[in-house]
Design an enzyme around this catalytic site. Structure first.
Site, PDB file in Angstrom:
ATOM      1  N   CYS B   2       4.477  -3.035  10.351  1.00 42.70           N
ATOM      2  CA  CYS B   2       4.214  -3.294   8.945  1.00 42.70           C
ATOM      3  C   CYS B   2       2.900  -4.067   8.905  1.00 42.70           C
ATOM      4  CB  CYS B   2       5.305  -4.176   8.325  1.00 42.70           C
ATOM      5  SG  CYS B   2       6.921  -3.377   8.200  1.00 42.70           S
ATOM      6  N   GLY B  37       1.780   1.013   8.189  1.00 38.74           N
ATOM      7  CA  GLY B  37       2.993   1.359   7.455  1.00 38.74           C
ATOM      8  C   GLY B  37       2.660   2.225   6.263  1.00 38.74           C
ATOM      9  N   ASN B 139       6.236  -8.954   8.607  1.00 43.50           N
ATOM     10  CA  ASN B 139       6.049  -7.991   9.692  1.00 43.50           C
ATOM     11  C   ASN B 139       6.821  -8.514  10.873  1.00 43.50           C
ATOM     12  OD1 ASN B 139       5.111  -6.099  11.548  1.00 43.50           O
ATOM     13  ND2 ASN B 139       3.216  -7.218  11.952  1.00 43.50           N
ATOM     14  N   GLY B 140       7.756  -7.704  11.369  1.00 41.71           N
ATOM     15  CA  GLY B 140       8.574  -8.138  12.500  1.00 41.71           C
ATOM     16  C   GLY B 140      10.042  -7.845  12.270  1.00 41.71           C
ATOM     17  N   TYR B 284      -1.553   1.040  20.513  1.00 40.43           N
ATOM     18  CA  TYR B 284      -1.384   1.998  19.426  1.00 40.43           C
ATOM     19  C   TYR B 284      -1.482   1.386  18.020  1.00 40.43           C
ATOM     20  CZ  TYR B 284       0.903   5.243  16.243  1.00 40.43           C
ATOM     21  OH  TYR B 284       1.195   6.051  15.188  1.00 40.43           O
ATOM     22  N   ASP B 387      -3.533  10.817  25.632  1.00 39.66           N
ATOM     23  CA  ASP B 387      -2.778  10.338  24.468  1.00 39.66           C
ATOM     24  C   ASP B 387      -2.375   8.886  24.697  1.00 39.66           C
ATOM     25  OD1 ASP B 387      -1.639  10.401  21.999  1.00 39.66           O
ATOM     26  OD2 ASP B 387      -0.261  12.046  22.429  1.00 39.66           O
ATOM     27  N   CYS B 483       4.054  -9.478  25.476  1.00 35.93           N
ATOM     28  CA  CYS B 483       5.385  -8.872  25.469  1.00 35.93           C
ATOM     29  C   CYS B 483       5.232  -7.434  25.906  1.00 35.93           C
ATOM     30  CB  CYS B 483       6.016  -8.924  24.080  1.00 35.93           C
ATOM     31  SG  CYS B 483       7.587  -8.014  24.019  1.00 35.93           S
ATOM     32  N   CYS B 486       8.995  -3.094  25.974  1.00 39.09           N
ATOM     33  CA  CYS B 486       9.259  -1.657  25.842  1.00 39.09           C
ATOM     34  C   CYS B 486       9.002  -0.921  27.156  1.00 39.09           C
ATOM     35  CB  CYS B 486       8.446  -1.047  24.703  1.00 39.09           C
ATOM     36  SG  CYS B 486       6.693  -1.459  24.744  1.00 39.09           S
TER      37      CYS B 486
END
Lengths: 509, 509, 509, 509
Positions: B2, B37, B139-140, B284, B387, B483, B486
């Site tokens: 967001c 967003g 955002n979060g 990204y 990509d 972080c 992922c």
């Protein structure tokens, strides 16, 4: 600067497993042509298989109610039309596409050249003629529209728009030919200028007939493709790919294609004249992935960039494109010059037609929103920025300022075309020559006006060489089969009508 | 995923010659954050200077009629809000912006992570609390939203949405602090997770107060800028530039900024914890022209590309980006490998949220509309396509197929990040780990699934090195202040709430 | 001056052959209540049978996607809501009604009394409480809204609107009762004033529960009806007929009805207080074909007209009604006086909320559009015109002028109620007593102001006699079980809150 | 069953203090004619004073941009048009009216008779002819439309609609007359049928010219009024009053009025034929407060009621009107018979074009919403219900059922016209004679079909007597100057075209 599309045939070919209506395919095709016109969009279909009779309906009611639930389209006999101001995505949704049944359609995206920018001037146009309902869509410009219209009015015609395109409907209805295709051929005898035209009608049997044709000089492109048992017409090959059609051929100047559910027929409607294909299609109008006259547009633009590297070498640290139209030429320039290619400007993809410019004092902010410099690429560098053309000069001035503000040490502007000096009367909106910066100013003056450290245009011969290959270097434009009027002032047609036809000509009457 | 924006200050500074309202500036700022967003957009303003009394109006009528002509906004005390599903350009026009007066505003663009994708969940949220009207944008993601909501309901709270963000309003209203900033600080003691938050309220005097703060780990970015006598908060530096503001500082993890017309005050609200800035912002989320932690995003991505050229050399003829997010890394890969960079795929700029996918059999046509191969670049070539990441794998499969269809001899897929294996609970919509292709499949299997000739991911250490520089090569992610959950599964926060909070958690209750 | 509606039960009773959803029935019911409020309309439903899971959807997606395609409604748990400014016919169409599934619904039409006339204040209101999602709709007015709201805010509540109705949601969520009906009963202990309230919630099982109740004085009407296996609540009997329901009973003051799919339960929630049914419902608010307290409204109005003929005999040629609300009384006056009844004024049925008043000088034309005199009936005649009441006097002045202009020789104004002298705090928008013409002026003065030849009001005792029958003639209003506060100044409740609660009270906070 | 309006003149007369534009006055006028057609509405204006040139605009741009900001209207030369499906209040708002400047306008409300009910067939129609832009609006029907259209197509005309009205534009453009009024006169020589026509054009000077004319039989009404220095044309006197104009005269059959800013000129365009004014205007079409041929419509309807009391005496307790069109006749019947008049049925004023009928099984509820019985008036009574006419019989059947359900002991249906047996080809939508209940059924059969205890129609001679007075009792319809074709089958024009022209005639071509 418009795009046209047409499709007709059997879309429900057994085993094909493809069930889209002609309107859906036109919708997809227009998306692939959207770069040719963002002002308005429209699709007309021949709905010759009317819905079945509802229980209890008598014949009169049936005809009258035939399209009763189709509130968002215009009905003329069996032809249904939707057109609105806006992008394809804004004009059509699932609901409106479902109100356009049938297996024959034409479509149009418009950037106005003749006729003001209003809904009533959006295309396709639809009228009921002596050949039944007829819809027409047009890329190009008639140079004798004004005198033609005066003549038709004096003969008792009525008009609904201020487009030159509507003249075709009146001329068709006046024709004494037996069938629609011949009537269109007769009608076009009366017009002079540039056109890639698609016409949709219905035969006496109720079956649709789609007609496409190119003017005798071949100023505007029109390609034919096929998809199962249907044929497709489009301004660019990109639109064929978009509907899964394979290219068949480019129509030759003066040629027409007549398409019915039974198949296609190619006819020569006009004797051959000097071929004059618009060179600006290569430079700016067409999409890079399109093929024109059998050549890759991206490839031609890269060749232009390499030619520029030869003609206009610059001592610099980085080559960047003016997004997006300068990218192919910038890659060519980088390849030719050996200077590294990088991305120095990022375009905001969300700023479109509906972005609201702040007023007054803060207008400068609007520019910052649209185009964003990447400081890491630019700071302290000598930058070559490659753009496709300079028409009014305002964009170039802003771009140069933005690059300097982001820290560029030097800004060298390299243009992938010659100075744009003469108005186009064939479908590009530059009829007001007062606004062409190169009409009044020398290259040196333009350099000062836009604020660049150096400014380089491509030579006309360099352009022809890049488009036609080395052998063409010394050729005259006429011999290269190109219209270069905007650069050379050499127009392929006589400008018969009031010498300088203007976009607003028909508004006056 | 967001974007948030806030502005407060004196916008009519004498001599500044800049007269835009806070809502107009928020509109411009949100355009620069739109890539974060595209689902919904909203702006709330503090209109603390009510319009003057009309003749013949009594005091009661005046208050009631205060915003009567503002039909397109929601009113809560002196705070006015407009939010709708859609892009910024669709949600706002001149008329609606003119219904949002005043010199303090917050704005939000949303890609839903908690709470379903509905208008009522769009942000900012607005409620009347014990501190008067308060608006909040976020955002979060809070990882303890579910238990927190159950507790608040049992204490008599009511809710209007299924977002975690609304919890802030309830917690604020319950606070015993004297003024709003302290109440927000107290409220945030109760939440765990990732947040960059902007809050707009009104002081007892009626003057606006804007509060921004980052979670103690600093998972999401939030920068502070200044513009004349006003201060600006935004998710990315790009939004500062968009409103003509100069960067002041990035808020540190756990820091808050309290902004009133009188100025700004920075406070430390939380004791320092392990810094864990989202590395996916670099890969990204952020725009290439943005700066994060003082670094150019485009530059980091180019470094990633060069690192990939070292880690994954491929024998090929051309390097092309997957548009648009692969461009910077592809340029880096080309630079690192010496293989020429070219444009092999063109993205249709007109295909957006409103493009209608054809049904069924013809769905494949939809892909052709969005992405168009440039055959001249691809035919007969060995192609490296770069990509940013592979999440579900569906896009990669289509891209590879398209390239082969256009004649590519070999297709090598190079990915500018490690395999995406673990769900993100901090604001990226990948909570459903069943759909992460790398969760279940090896690199070899993914290569087969997407149909590439070879497939290469960046190593985690290579990623850290590209982001933090050579010295960081051997560092553990934790030590690099990033972080990488992922990719590594190493989450910076305890996942205290039901272990696996889900996007739909609050829909159930 | 609002209307409420509720329905709950088994709507798909076997053999009933009736398949409408609760929302469709609410739509029909609200049409029959539209005369009670034309400002906004809304319907909330309990959609406790969620749509079946789509193939390939996991549980999380299913919940989140549950109402995804319902873009035009607000979702709170399992309750869906649509409310907008405008008439029922403008707010709802087939598409929106189809987004409101289920067999339990409440509906509301609003004429604002507390809270400004804005979408966010339209009803029903919907919130997620400690009892799950709850929707509420209200006819009437709480006289202690302001102090109650201050108390709730200080306890940590948050609000979204400036209506008194929202207090019910906060009070319910704070309740410690086990189930929703008891929580509503507890909540209402805190409020003072007038209300006919319908509340929709969901039991722990997911089954809907509908609650209706009347304030202890019975100021506002609420009737219960039944339709197959469902029960219906409505402000007027007309709305029962509209959905094919048979009347069961009028709720007594202080009574509540709790309706589930299993049936209905009537409870006494409050000890009996002085009955004070609003007499203005008989005079103006209710539709002539409605029955209140077992009496025909048309019949009561005719009786009023006959009483007026006794109290205020006039020598005249013709009796005409002020359309439409004076018709029944005018018929009664003609019957009582023997003077012929005729139609002297025709109302334009197409002039509604959206008619645009011309500006300034030509505003007088607006009146001519709305009301049209029939000259043949009026020219040269002594005319008695019967109207229901005079509040501000502006309409009467225009009517008299119009009649004179059409040739009436004398105009005698006969009013079917006593002078309206005191503000109503129970749901009729006359809280601004400065605007009540009879507050400041004598009958003689009003006669001059409106320009009539004579002016006659009904006496209060005559009104009570017409409503309650001859025996009541000498009764005090209190004893007649009526609230006549607007005529007598005798208010049935203490006005506990800031003495004079105002419509804009809650806007200030 | 359409209404037409026209205005032209100096609207800014000094001292008049009235400043409304022609479009605003047309808007008001159409409101007063809305009962004549609720399907679509439109206004066309002559904007002959173009807006002043903006700074920096050249002449070409000025013309093209002239109406650029007027996005909601269609532009044809200097005539601007807005027309849409829907009521006047739905089609126009302040914003659209402000896009229709100027001091000459025509307007139209439509109930379709020729041409399907679609936006493109809405009126006024606008085309650019050899006389410049011309707009036309029409009440009535051409009986030779089909052959005329075939002839014009074969001569090269094109059409955009399926209305007979568009033929006027083509005929005008073909005319060899010098100026527009003569061209219209020539054009009308070719048409047969019924028409009250208003035409708006521009003279060579750019000044507007408004033309109104009635067909030689005078089937449809058209009145002339004046307002300061302007003249007004309208279907009914009600529309004159609506714009503050005083009646000047009714145009005679075959007469035309030519109005310019300089004044009005009345001309006789056709030799006198048998006068045949539509008697159904008295019975149903016109508003009760209108005057036709110098007589009050309300008065004529009361006389019809009294005549019915003589012709059809019934023993009953109460006389009620079928709302709203039976009211005047019911009052007359009550006066004539001595039976008390009362209101037994209340019509819901909020049920309009947009009310959604529930499907299937519950459709009966739709009726209950529209019409509501007052039980107190009906229960146990012998009821006479007076209606204007019976065309299909479906409404009567529902009304009778409703009255019985509400307790009426006997229901006697009294109809204020003779049986409607023959289709109207002059502008009332009853061309499908299959649907006329009296075409196939005797009075006794109709009585059974509608379920009444007795059924009485007015006699034709009684009708003529009521309209023309006692002396006319024995007159033949022809001699009374009335068209009674729908009752008598005696048509005033030859039905030259395909014997039975049908509403859908032009849809087929």
């Amino acid at each position: 600067m418009c795009g046209v599309f047409g499709i007709c045939g059997r879309l429900d070919a057994p085993g094909a497993g493809r069930s889209l209506s002609a309107a859906w395919l036109a919708y997809l095709g227009l998306f692939a042509l959207q770069h040719r016109g963002q002002e308005s969009a429209g699709i007309a279909v021949s709905a010759w298989n009317p819905p079945a009779r509802a229980v209890g309906e008598n014949e009169g009611e049936r005809i009258r109610n035939r399209f009763a639930r189709f509130r968002d389209v215009t009905v003329g006999g069996g032809i249904l039309l939707r057109k609105e101001m806006g992008l394809v995505a804004e004009v059509f949704d699932r609901e409106t596409l479902d109100q356009l049944p049938g297996s024959a359609a034409i479509g149009h995206v418009r950037y106005s050249t003749t006729g003001s920018s209003r809904r009533e001037n959006a295309q396709p146009l639809l009228g009921i003629t002596s050949y039944g309902p007829v819809a027409v869509a047009h890329n190009g410009n008639f140079v004798n529209a004004s005198s033609l219209r005066r003549r038709l009015l004096s003969q008792g015609a009525t008009f609904q728009t201020t487009t030159d395109t509507e003249l075709v409907l009146a001329l068709v209805s006046q024709s004494a030919a037996e069938r629609l295709p011949e009537a269109v051929a007769q009608a076009l005898q009366a017009v002079r200028g540039a056109y890639a035209l698609v016409v949709l009608g219905e035969e006496a049997s109720g079956q649709p007939v789609l007609i496409g044709c190119r003017d005798p000089h071949g100023l505007r492109p029109l390609v034919l493709g096929s998809r199962d048992d249907a044929y497709v017409l489009a301004s660019e090959t990109t639109a064929l790919a978009a509907v899964g059609a394979a290219p068949v051929t480019e129509l030759e100047p003066g040629q027409a294609a007549i398409i019915t559910p039974a198949g296609v027929r190619i006819e020569d409607w006009f004797p051959p004249r000097r071929r004059a294909f618009c060179v600006f299609e290569y430079i700016y109008l067409a999409r890079p992935d399109a093929e024109l006259e059998g050549q890759s547009v991206h490839g031609v633009r890269q060749a232009i960039g390499r030619q520029l590297a030869l003609e206009a070498p610059v001592a610099a640290d980085v080559v960047i494109p003016a997004p997006d139209s300068g990218t192919s030429a910038a890659l060519g320039y980088a390849q030719g010059s050996g200077i590294p290619f990088d991305l120095g400007l990022v375009k905001n993809r969300y700023v479109g037609r509906t972005f609201i410019q702040p007023d007054q004092a803060d207008r400068e902010l609007g520019v910052r929103i649209k185009l964003n410099p990447v400081s890491a690429v630019l700071a302290g560098k000598r930058v070559v920025v490659v753009d496709d053309s300079i028409v009014r000069g305002t964009t170039s001035r802003k771009t140069v300022a933005l690059l300097r503000e982001a820290g560029a040490r030097e800004v060298h502007l390299v243009i992938a075309s010659p100075p744009y000096r003469y108005p186009c009367f064939y479908g590009v909106d530059t009829t007001d020559e007062e606004k062409l910066i190169a009409r009044k100013h020398s290259v040196e003056e333009i350099k000062e006006l836009v604020g660049a450290d150096s400014l380089h245009f491509l030579s006309l011969s360099g352009l022809i060489k890049a488009v036609r290959g080395v052998a063409a270097e010394e050729e005259k434009p006429e011999d290269a089969g190109l219209c270069t009027a905007c650069f050379s002032g050499c127009y392929p047609t006589e400008l018969t009508d009031e010498v300088r036809p203007a976009k607003d000509e028909l508004e006056r009457g």
